[in-house]
Design a protein around this motif. Sequence first.
Motif, mmCIF file in Angstrom:
data_model
loop_
_atom_site.group_PDB
_atom_site.id
_atom_site.type_symbol
_atom_site.label_atom_id
_atom_site.label_comp_id
_atom_site.label_asym_id
_atom_site.label_seq_id
_atom_site.Cartn_x
_atom_site.Cartn_y
_atom_site.Cartn_z
ATOM 1 N N VAL A 142 0.776 -1.201 0.003
ATOM 2 C CA VAL A 142 0.066 -0.043 0.163
ATOM 3 C C VAL A 142 0.843 1.227 -0.089
ATOM 4 C CG1 VAL A 142 -1.705 1.228 1.312
ATOM 5 C CG2 VAL A 142 -1.949 -0.950 0.897
ATOM 6 N N ARG A 143 1.819 1.339 0.815
ATOM 7 C CA ARG A 143 2.771 2.578 0.989
ATOM 8 C C ARG A 143 3.577 2.867 -0.516
ATOM 9 N NH1 ARG A 143 3.293 4.035 6.043
ATOM 10 N NH2 ARG A 143 2.365 2.691 7.719
ATOM 11 N N TRP A 144 3.888 1.810 -1.078
ATOM 12 C CA TRP A 144 4.665 1.762 -2.476
ATOM 13 C C TRP A 144 3.254 2.337 -3.465
ATOM 14 C CZ3 TRP A 144 3.920 0.729 -7.384
ATOM 15 C CH2 TRP A 144 4.931 0.759 -8.357
ATOM 16 N N LEU A 145 2.181 1.926 -3.431
ATOM 17 C CA LEU A 145 1.155 2.247 -4.303
ATOM 18 C C LEU A 145 0.887 3.750 -4.079
ATOM 19 C CD1 LEU A 145 -0.680 1.094 -6.663
ATOM 20 C CD2 LEU A 145 -2.409 0.930 -4.802
ATOM 21 N N LEU A 146 0.906 4.140 -2.722
ATOM 22 C CA LEU A 146 0.366 5.532 -2.513
ATOM 23 C C LEU A 146 1.433 6.611 -3.416
ATOM 24 C CD1 LEU A 146 -0.160 5.405 1.210
ATOM 25 C CD2 LEU A 146 -1.982 5.622 -0.757
ATOM 26 N N GLY A 147 2.453 6.198 -3.929
ATOM 27 C CA GLY A 147 2.801 7.241 -4.783
ATOM 28 C C GLY A 147 2.255 7.536 -5.965
ATOM 29 N N TRP A 148 1.297 6.928 -6.288
ATOM 30 C CA TRP A 148 0.514 7.010 -7.591
ATOM 31 C C TRP A 148 -1.030 6.870 -7.407
ATOM 32 C CZ3 TRP A 148 4.392 8.259 -10.623
ATOM 33 C CH2 TRP A 148 5.720 7.967 -10.357
ATOM 34 N N ASN A 149 -1.538 6.093 -6.693
ATOM 35 C CA ASN A 149 -2.936 5.628 -6.562
ATOM 36 C C ASN A 149 -3.080 5.536 -4.924
ATOM 37 O OD1 ASN A 149 -4.183 6.465 -9.129
ATOM 38 N ND2 ASN A 149 -2.997 4.596 -9.759
ATOM 39 N N PRO A 150 -4.313 5.530 -4.703
ATOM 40 C CA PRO A 150 -4.998 5.226 -3.307
ATOM 41 C C PRO A 150 -5.098 3.490 -3.499
ATOM 42 C CG PRO A 150 -6.841 5.928 -4.574
ATOM 43 C CD PRO A 150 -5.665 6.405 -5.304
ATOM 44 N N PRO A 151 -5.272 2.954 -2.510
ATOM 45 C CA PRO A 151 -5.442 1.457 -2.669
ATOM 46 C C PRO A 151 -6.557 0.771 -3.175
ATOM 47 C CG PRO A 151 -5.265 1.856 -0.422
ATOM 48 C CD PRO A 151 -5.090 3.126 -1.106
ATOM 49 N N ASN A 229 3.797 11.735 -1.207
ATOM 50 C CA ASN A 229 4.118 10.630 -0.420
ATOM 51 C C ASN A 229 5.484 9.913 -0.971
ATOM 52 O OD1 ASN A 229 1.406 10.725 0.771
ATOM 53 N ND2 ASN A 229 0.501 9.648 -0.872
ATOM 54 N N LEU A 230 5.774 10.128 -2.250
ATOM 55 C CA LEU A 230 7.001 9.719 -2.731
ATOM 56 C C LEU A 230 8.128 10.242 -2.039
ATOM 57 C CD1 LEU A 230 6.384 9.467 -6.606
ATOM 58 C CD2 LEU A 230 6.918 7.600 -5.114
ATOM 59 N N ALA A 231 8.134 11.514 -1.769
ATOM 60 C CA ALA A 231 8.996 12.315 -1.021
ATOM 61 C C ALA A 231 9.340 11.859 0.193
ATOM 62 C CB ALA A 231 8.776 14.001 -1.163
ATOM 63 N N ALA A 232 8.380 11.399 0.797
ATOM 64 C CA ALA A 232 8.320 10.990 2.360
ATOM 65 C C ALA A 232 8.839 9.569 2.276
ATOM 66 C CB ALA A 232 6.832 10.819 2.908
ATOM 67 N N ARG A 233 8.832 8.693 1.186
ATOM 68 C CA ARG A 233 9.286 7.201 1.206
ATOM 69 C C ARG A 233 10.478 7.094 0.745
ATOM 70 N NH1 ARG A 233 9.236 3.111 -1.867
ATOM 71 N NH2 ARG A 233 8.629 3.963 -3.794
ATOM 72 N N LEU A 234 11.063 7.813 -0.170
ATOM 73 C CA LEU A 234 12.316 7.694 -0.835
ATOM 74 C C LEU A 234 13.436 8.752 -0.687
ATOM 75 C CD1 LEU A 234 10.646 7.103 -4.314
ATOM 76 C CD2 LEU A 234 11.812 5.306 -2.959
ATOM 77 N N PRO A 235 14.508 8.500 -1.017
ATOM 78 C CA PRO A 235 15.552 9.524 -0.971
ATOM 79 C C PRO A 235 15.159 10.528 -1.871
ATOM 80 C CG PRO A 235 16.729 7.395 -1.056
ATOM 81 C CD PRO A 235 15.097 7.183 -1.163
ATOM 82 N N GLN A 236 15.734 11.689 -1.433
ATOM 83 C CA GLN A 236 15.411 12.959 -2.169
ATOM 84 C C GLN A 236 15.699 12.840 -3.772
ATOM 85 O OE1 GLN A 236 17.218 16.467 -0.726
ATOM 86 N NE2 GLN A 236 16.119 17.915 -2.353
ATOM 87 N N LYS A 289 6.557 -5.846 -11.469
ATOM 88 C CA LYS A 289 5.442 -5.911 -12.263
ATOM 89 C C LYS A 289 4.716 -4.749 -12.250
ATOM 90 C CE LYS A 289 1.678 -7.651 -10.323
ATOM 91 N NZ LYS A 289 0.658 -8.651 -9.855
ATOM 92 N N MET A 290 4.487 -3.943 -10.873
ATOM 93 C CA MET A 290 3.569 -2.883 -10.980
ATOM 94 C C MET A 290 4.153 -1.817 -11.661
ATOM 95 S SD MET A 290 0.907 -3.701 -9.318
ATOM 96 C CE MET A 290 0.212 -1.907 -8.799
ATOM 97 N N THR A 291 5.711 -1.760 -11.617
ATOM 98 C CA THR A 291 6.548 -0.623 -12.262
ATOM 99 C C THR A 291 6.416 -0.875 -13.588
ATOM 100 O OG1 THR A 291 8.057 -0.446 -10.489
ATOM 101 C CG2 THR A 291 8.738 0.593 -12.441
ATOM 102 N N ALA A 292 6.395 -2.034 -14.358
ATOM 103 C CA ALA A 292 6.259 -2.084 -15.768
ATOM 104 C C ALA A 292 4.860 -1.541 -16.134
ATOM 105 C CB ALA A 292 6.574 -3.754 -16.001
#
Length: 347
Positions: A142-151, A229-236, A289-292
């Motif tokens: 879910v946390r990965w998906l929140l960079g792009w969409n709600p779950p 969300n991406l900024a909170a999860r990933l290195p800058q 798979k999700m990234t593709a």
Amino acid sequence: MPAITVLMGVHNGEAFLAETLESVAAQTFSDYEFVIVDDASSDGTPALLASAAENDPRIRIITNDTNLGLTRSLNRGLEAARGEFIARIDADDVCLPDRLAIQHAHMQAHPQEIGITANFEMIDGEGRVLRRGGEPLDDWQVRWLLGWNPPGPHPTFFFRRCPDGTNPIRYDEGFRTAQDFDLWSRLAALGPTRRLPDALIRYRRHAGAITHSRRHEQAQNCAAIGRRNLAARLPQEIAQGLEPLIALFSYNAKATPATVRAAIAGADAMVAHDCASAPGASHRGWVRKMTAGLLADSILSRGAGLSSPAAIAAFVWHGRAHLPHLARAVAGDPGTAIKSLRGRKRG
């Protein structure tokens, strides 16, 4: 106090409202109240609501004097809600009979979780099933998906009314659309969330739905929330490198060899980071798979790359490492892939 507050906002929803009301009344779990905010409807909605409330004392109707929009209407409903849990539903969707029972039982068994969504059956205006929702998701996914969409779609949301144990949560009234994405992002910041495997909602897509009528506005709001969300999860550096992909995903750029190359480079950096931190091999396969699928949707559909042979060639060349994972994603959900590759209207 009821265990659950079923929460709905409606504006001129008479076309499908009766079916929605009947689906809530048919729930196998009965310890709920149904808070409905009528957002100044001018059609037959008030009469339908009044009739339903007369026959079911669990229905509580709040009427807006003027049209406030969905976000503010839902906040009015939350102010009146008394349940420990909030179950969302919209006036054009259908709850399957065990929806409340299944979601409530899960939350009772997992007191550490803040909220859950569910899978769904997507239906058209005639009630025909178009496709079914995807796989269950754990908190890491879910946390990965929140960079792009709600779950999950908004009507599948089921969450603690006071997720921090004290204060009721509210929608951010700065978002007229994508308010669900923002809400779930803030819930996920407070504790674990997940998507259940069960299809518990029939989620209706039709021309009058907000996802169609305000597509451009929703895409921009989703981009702003996802970027946060991406900024909170990933290195800058990795988060900033995703800007070309975000521009394509939000209909703000067209696929050209240059934008395709930059978008794939950003995605490659994200995948490398996420595979290094994934809980296990299944999560690494899921990320690939999700990234593709994300790249194909952003470049070929949202970025209109299907109409550009040069963009297609760049996608195949620079994204060649993603193609086997894309093939597996398409094989697992061909209906969604076909819908995406037909192209979407740009915002």
